[in-house]
Design an enzyme around this catalytic site. Structure first.
Site, PDB file in Angstrom:
ATOM      1  N   THR A   1      -6.243   9.664   9.179  1.00 19.91           N
ATOM      2  CA  THR A   1      -5.862   8.365   8.607  1.00 19.91           C
ATOM      3  C   THR A   1      -5.791   7.272   9.672  1.00 19.91           C
ATOM      4  O   THR A   1      -5.192   6.227   9.441  1.00 19.91           O
ATOM      5  CB  THR A   1      -4.493   8.473   7.904  1.00 19.91           C
ATOM      6  OG1 THR A   1      -3.557   9.026   8.835  1.00 19.91           O
ATOM      7  CG2 THR A   1      -4.560   9.337   6.668  1.00 19.91           C
TER       8      THR A   1
ATOM      9  N   GLY B   1      -6.602   4.161  11.298  1.00 20.86           N
ATOM     10  CA  GLY B   1      -7.357   2.953  10.973  1.00 20.86           C
ATOM     11  C   GLY B   1      -7.605   2.700   9.496  1.00 20.86           C
ATOM     12  O   GLY B   1      -8.377   1.804   9.144  1.00 20.86           O
ATOM     13  N   THR B   2      -6.919   3.419   8.616  1.00 24.72           N
ATOM     14  CA  THR B   2      -7.154   3.188   7.178  1.00 24.72           C
ATOM     15  C   THR B   2      -6.774   1.759   6.773  1.00 24.72           C
ATOM     16  O   THR B   2      -7.489   1.115   6.009  1.00 24.72           O
ATOM     17  CB  THR B   2      -6.341   4.170   6.301  1.00 24.72           C
ATOM     18  OG1 THR B   2      -4.976   4.146   6.739  1.00 24.72           O
ATOM     19  CG2 THR B   2      -6.865   5.579   6.395  1.00 24.72           C
ATOM     20  N   GLY B   3      -5.644   1.281   7.316  1.00 28.51           N
ATOM     21  CA  GLY B   3      -5.179  -0.069   6.947  1.00 28.51           C
ATOM     22  C   GLY B   3      -6.127  -1.147   7.437  1.00 28.51           C
ATOM     23  O   GLY B   3      -6.428  -2.114   6.714  1.00 28.51           O
ATOM     24  N   CYS B   4      -6.624  -0.992   8.665  1.00 31.94           N
ATOM     25  CA  CYS B   4      -7.574  -1.971   9.225  1.00 31.94           C
ATOM     26  C   CYS B   4      -8.840  -2.006   8.379  1.00 31.94           C
ATOM     27  O   CYS B   4      -9.361  -3.081   8.029  1.00 31.94           O
ATOM     28  CB  CYS B   4      -7.964  -1.594  10.658  1.00 31.94           C
ATOM     29  SG  CYS B   4      -6.577  -1.322  11.759  1.00 31.94           S
TER      30      CYS B   4
ATOM     31  N   LYS C   1       0.827  -1.220   0.000  1.00 25.81           N
ATOM     32  CA  LYS C   1       0.000   0.000   0.000  1.00 25.81           C
ATOM     33  C   LYS C   1       0.855   1.262   0.000  1.00 25.81           C
ATOM     34  O   LYS C   1       1.808   1.353   0.757  1.00 25.81           O
ATOM     35  CB  LYS C   1      -0.889   0.014   1.245  1.00 25.81           C
ATOM     36  CG  LYS C   1      -1.811  -1.185   1.362  1.00 25.81           C
ATOM     37  CD  LYS C   1      -2.546  -1.191   2.694  1.00 25.81           C
ATOM     38  CE  LYS C   1      -1.613  -1.411   3.860  1.00 25.81           C
ATOM     39  NZ  LYS C   1      -2.321  -1.557   5.144  1.00 25.81           N
TER      40      LYS C   1
HETATM   41  N1  LIG Z   1      -4.501  10.624   2.095  1.00 25.97           N
HETATM   42  C1  LIG Z   1      -4.935   9.571   1.410  1.00 25.97           C
HETATM   43  N2  LIG Z   1      -5.733   9.725   0.335  1.00 25.97           N
HETATM   44  C2  LIG Z   1      -6.185   8.657  -0.371  1.00 25.97           C
HETATM   45  N3  LIG Z   1      -5.873   7.381  -0.058  1.00 25.97           N
HETATM   46  C3  LIG Z   1      -5.077   7.167   0.998  1.00 25.97           C
HETATM   47  C4  LIG Z   1      -4.560   8.235   1.796  1.00 25.97           C
HETATM   48  N4  LIG Z   1      -3.796   7.692   2.805  1.00 25.97           N
HETATM   49  C5  LIG Z   1      -3.843   6.373   2.643  1.00 25.97           C
HETATM   50  N5  LIG Z   1      -4.587   6.026   1.549  1.00 25.97           N
HETATM   51  C6  LIG Z   1      -4.918   4.686   1.080  1.00 25.97           C
HETATM   52  O1  LIG Z   1      -5.504   4.009   2.193  1.00 25.97           O
HETATM   53  C7  LIG Z   1      -5.179   2.636   2.156  1.00 25.97           C
HETATM   54  C8  LIG Z   1      -4.481   2.261   3.452  1.00 25.97           C
HETATM   55  O2  LIG Z   1      -3.112   2.508   3.278  1.00 25.97           O
HETATM   56  P1  LIG Z   1      -2.045   2.940   4.349  1.00 25.97           P
HETATM   57  O3  LIG Z   1      -0.718   2.827   3.693  1.00 25.97           O
HETATM   58  O4  LIG Z   1      -2.431   4.267   4.920  1.00 25.97           O
HETATM   59  O5  LIG Z   1      -2.284   1.826   5.443  1.00 25.97           O
HETATM   60  P2  LIG Z   1      -1.734   1.696   6.894  1.00 25.97           P
HETATM   61  O6  LIG Z   1      -0.525   2.568   7.072  1.00 25.97           O
HETATM   62  O7  LIG Z   1      -1.592   0.247   7.156  1.00 25.97           O
HETATM   63  O8  LIG Z   1      -2.913   2.270   7.782  1.00 25.97           O
HETATM   64  P3  LIG Z   1      -3.020   2.447   9.401  1.00 25.97           P
HETATM   65  O9  LIG Z   1      -3.180   3.931   9.583  1.00 25.97           O
HETATM   66  O10 LIG Z   1      -4.251   1.713   9.771  1.00 25.97           O
HETATM   67  O11 LIG Z   1      -1.774   1.872  10.019  1.00 25.97           O
HETATM   68  C9  LIG Z   1      -4.339   2.446   0.885  1.00 25.97           C
HETATM   69  O12 LIG Z   1      -5.189   2.087  -0.188  1.00 25.97           O
HETATM   70  C10 LIG Z   1      -3.737   3.812   0.657  1.00 25.97           C
HETATM   71  O13 LIG Z   1      -3.368   3.986  -0.691  1.00 25.97           O
HETATM   72  C1  LIG Z   2      -5.469  -2.587  17.552  1.00 20.47           C
HETATM   73  C2  LIG Z   2      -4.889  -1.829  16.421  1.00 20.47           C
HETATM   74  N1  LIG Z   2      -4.632  -2.483  15.278  1.00 20.47           N
HETATM   75  C3  LIG Z   2      -4.100  -1.813  14.234  1.00 20.47           C
HETATM   76  C4  LIG Z   2      -3.814  -0.474  14.325  1.00 20.47           C
HETATM   77  C5  LIG Z   2      -3.176   0.247  13.149  1.00 20.47           C
HETATM   78  O1  LIG Z   2      -3.978   1.212  12.646  1.00 20.47           O
HETATM   79  C6  LIG Z   2      -4.116   0.196  15.549  1.00 20.47           C
HETATM   80  N2  LIG Z   2      -3.881   1.530  15.717  1.00 20.47           N
HETATM   81  N3  LIG Z   2      -4.658  -0.520  16.553  1.00 20.47           N
END
Ligand SMILES: Nc1ncnc2c1ncn2[C@@H]1O[C@H](COP(=O)(O)OP(=O)(O)OP(=O)(O)O)[C@@H](O)[C@H]1O
Ligand SMILES: Cc1ncc(CO)c(N)n1
Length: 267
Positions: free
Chosen positions: A207, A209-212, A176
């Site tokens: 952002t 929780g975007t990954g979750c 990602k």
């Molecule tokens: N500002 C943004 N605008 C559009 N898409 C975004 C933005 N930030 C992240 N994304 C998208 O959101 C999704 C999650 O990606 P990201 O790399 O942020 O995950 P992450 O770091 O695991 O998240 P977390 O914040 O939960 O740890 C991906 O599809 C990424 O391309």
């Molecule tokens: C419990 C948990 N899982 C994943 C993330 C990553 O976003 C977080 N902040 N908390």
């Protein structure tokens, strides 16, 4: 017994509701997959960071898994925060026989920068759990830890996705690009083909929780029978809308909006 689309998440909690188990269940509900959850760690956290963590015992984690697996069928499952080797081992033991799609979000660091997994567990995750996955969904820092290489360009992201499949045995790898500059581009390598998913970058700090949310959406769509690339495209649309309509609440990085698709359909 009637079978309905159901999804299971195995992860840590977020009492502020934007990440972890809470984000996963909101996403499953919104996408109409019956949501179930096994808690691995209770995390005192919010939009500003992590304040405290308590891990559940291996026996309690295994029992929760047994309670679900022995009773209700699910068609896809994901793992999020697996904080240490003992927890990974307990989860690995219970899931290794399952034939349902396994989506692994290799959670290592919260968006706030706080670590969520012990360092020795990073290697264990790569060597023991990666080979069980249908797809792994690392962000850039997680990709660097898993592959041991710096990731700076789109080419690096694609090489890393291939390495995770061919060298470490992941079923597929979705690297990602949320942490890169410019458009939000993710690469999926499924062992044969490289797929690209692109969205305009949204100018926001919300952002948390975007990954979750993204990996939970992929899980929900796979539980409904969508093949991997389609599930990822639909998950990408879902998370992009959730970021677009995210909430500026809390003193740190705000959470995404899990009902954003409804807002977009109404307008
Ligand atoms: N500002 C943004 N605008 C559009 N898409 C975004 C933005 N930030 C992240 N994304 C998208 O959101 C999704 C999650 O990606 P990201 O790399 O942020 O995950 P992450 O770091 O695991 O998240 P977390 O914040 O939960 O740890 C991906 O599809 C990424 O391309
Ligand atoms: C419990 C948990 N899982 C994943 C993330 C990553 O976003 C977080 N902040 N908390």
């Amino acid at each position: 017994m009637k079978s309905i689309p159901a999804s299971l998440t195995i992860a840590g909690t977020d009492p502020s509701g934007g990440a972890g188990i809470q984000a996963d269940l909101k996403t499953f509900q919104e996408l109409q997959s019956y949501g179930m959850s096994v808690i691995t760690s209770i995390v005192a956290q919010n939009t500003t960071g992590v304040q405290d963590v308590q891990h559940l015992s291996e026996s309690m984690i295994k029992q929760q898994l047994e309670s679900v697996i022995s009773d209700i069928p699910f068609q896809a499952f994901k793992t999020g925060m697996l904080a240490n080797i003992d927890i990974m081992n307990a989860v690995g033991e219970k899931i290794s026989g399952l034939e349902t799609p396994y989506i692994m979000d290799p959670v290592m660091v919260a968006a706030s920068g706080d670590p969520l997994i012990s360092e020795d567990a990073q290697t264990y995750l790569r060597d023991q759990l990666l080979p069980l996955t249908t797809v792994i969904t690392p962000n850039i820092p997680e990709t660097e830890v898993i592959t041991g290489k710096t990731v700076e360009t789109s080419e690096d992201m694609q090489q890393a996705a291939k390495q995770m499949v061919h060298e470490y045995g992941a079923g597929a790898a979705l690297v990602k690009g949320g942490h890169m500059q410019g458009k939000a581009v993710d690469f999926l390598y499924d062992g044969n083909q490289m797929h690209t998913f692109t969205a305009d970058r949204i100018d926001t700090t919300n952002t948390h929780g975007t990954g979750c949310t993204y990996s939970a959406a992929i899980t929900a769509y796979m539980s409904q029978g969508y093949p991997l690339p389609e599930a990822v495209q639909k998950g990408k649309d879902y998370v992009t809308a959730a970021i677009r309509h995210s909430f500026s609440i809390g003193y740190g990085s705000g959470p995404t909006n899990h009902w954003a698709q409804r807002e977009e359909k109404v307008k």
